[in-house]
Each structure stands twice: as C-alpha cells, then as structure tokens.
Design a protein around this motif. Sequence first.
Motif, short mmCIF file in Angstrom:
data_model
loop_
_atom_site.label_atom_id
_atom_site.label_comp_id
_atom_site.label_asym_id
_atom_site.label_seq_id
_atom_site.Cartn_x
_atom_site.Cartn_y
_atom_site.Cartn_z
N SER A 1 0.84 -1.20 0.00
CA SER A 1 0.00 0.00 0.00
C SER A 1 0.88 1.25 0.00
O SER A 1 2.01 1.23 0.51
CB SER A 1 -0.91 0.00 1.23
OG SER A 1 -0.15 0.23 2.40
N PRO A 2 0.38 2.34 -0.55
CA PRO A 2 1.15 3.59 -0.53
C PRO A 2 1.47 4.05 0.89
O PRO A 2 2.54 4.60 1.14
CB PRO A 2 0.24 4.59 -1.23
CG PRO A 2 -0.65 3.77 -2.10
CD PRO A 2 -0.84 2.47 -1.35
N ARG A 3 0.57 3.78 1.82
CA ARG A 3 0.80 4.18 3.21
C ARG A 3 1.98 3.40 3.81
O ARG A 3 2.83 3.97 4.51
CB ARG A 3 -0.46 3.93 4.02
CG ARG A 3 -0.37 4.39 5.43
CD ARG A 3 -1.69 4.20 6.13
NE ARG A 3 -1.58 4.66 7.50
CZ ARG A 3 -2.52 4.51 8.38
NH1 ARG A 3 -3.65 3.95 8.05
NH2 ARG A 3 -2.35 4.92 9.61
N ALA B 1 4.41 1.98 2.09
CA ALA B 1 5.62 2.42 1.39
C ALA B 1 6.11 3.74 1.95
O ALA B 1 7.32 3.92 2.17
CB ALA B 1 5.35 2.55 -0.11
N ALA B 2 5.19 4.66 2.23
CA ALA B 2 5.58 5.95 2.81
C ALA B 2 6.14 5.77 4.22
O ALA B 2 7.10 6.45 4.61
CB ALA B 2 4.38 6.89 2.83
N ALA B 3 5.56 4.85 4.98
CA ALA B 3 6.06 4.59 6.34
C ALA B 3 7.47 4.02 6.30
O ALA B 3 8.34 4.43 7.08
CB ALA B 3 5.12 3.64 7.08
N ALA C 1 9.69 4.36 3.86
CA ALA C 1 10.59 5.42 3.40
C ALA C 1 10.82 6.46 4.50
O ALA C 1 11.95 6.92 4.69
CB ALA C 1 10.03 6.09 2.16
N GLY C 2 9.77 6.80 5.24
CA GLY C 2 9.91 7.76 6.33
C GLY C 2 10.83 7.26 7.44
O GLY C 2 11.66 8.01 7.95
N CYS C 3 10.69 5.99 7.79
CA CYS C 3 11.57 5.41 8.82
C CYS C 3 13.02 5.40 8.34
O CYS C 3 13.93 5.69 9.12
CB CYS C 3 11.12 4.00 9.17
SG CYS C 3 9.58 3.94 10.08
#
Length: 94
Positions: free
Chosen positions: A71-73, A75-77, A79-81
Amino acid sequence: MQPERTRLAWRRTTLACAVAASLAARQALHNGTGPVSVLCAALAALAWLGFLGVAGRRIRAVSAPRPPALSPRAAAAAAGCTLALVAFGAALTR
C-alpha cells in the motif's frame, strides 16, 4: 519464487536498518552521553522499530498465495523510517 525473494529482501533491509541503528547508538556513546546524542540514538532506535513493524507486516503479507500489493501508506512509512534513520545518524556525526 518471487514472494520468497521479496520476503528475503525485506529481511535484508531490516537487518541493514538494525545495523544503522546500532551504529547510531555506538556513535552516540562514542561522542559522550549528552542529551542530544541520547535523544538521537533513541529516535534512531524508534525509527528502526517502526521499520521493523512495517517489514514484519509485509513479510507476513507476501506469505499468502496471492500477496496484495504494497500500500502507498506502508511504502511511505518504510521510506519515512529510513529517512529518519539517516537524519538521526547524520545528526550524531556533528
């Protein structure tokens, strides 16, 4: 075969993040135990735990016969970590 490679890739990435968090903690102890160093090391450990959670969920998801797409969420999590781990590590080198 592809889900197994994906699962192994997530595990390798999690291991690399663990090494980065360990090096951040080592750098914090090497620079002294000032409040900024301790805070950066703690935040790096927290970023690693966040990535560990995302990776664990993804590893379980790709074990299904027809794994869903990332999910994009998530993937963003991830990448953010990763970016947080880089930022806290960079802050420790100053």
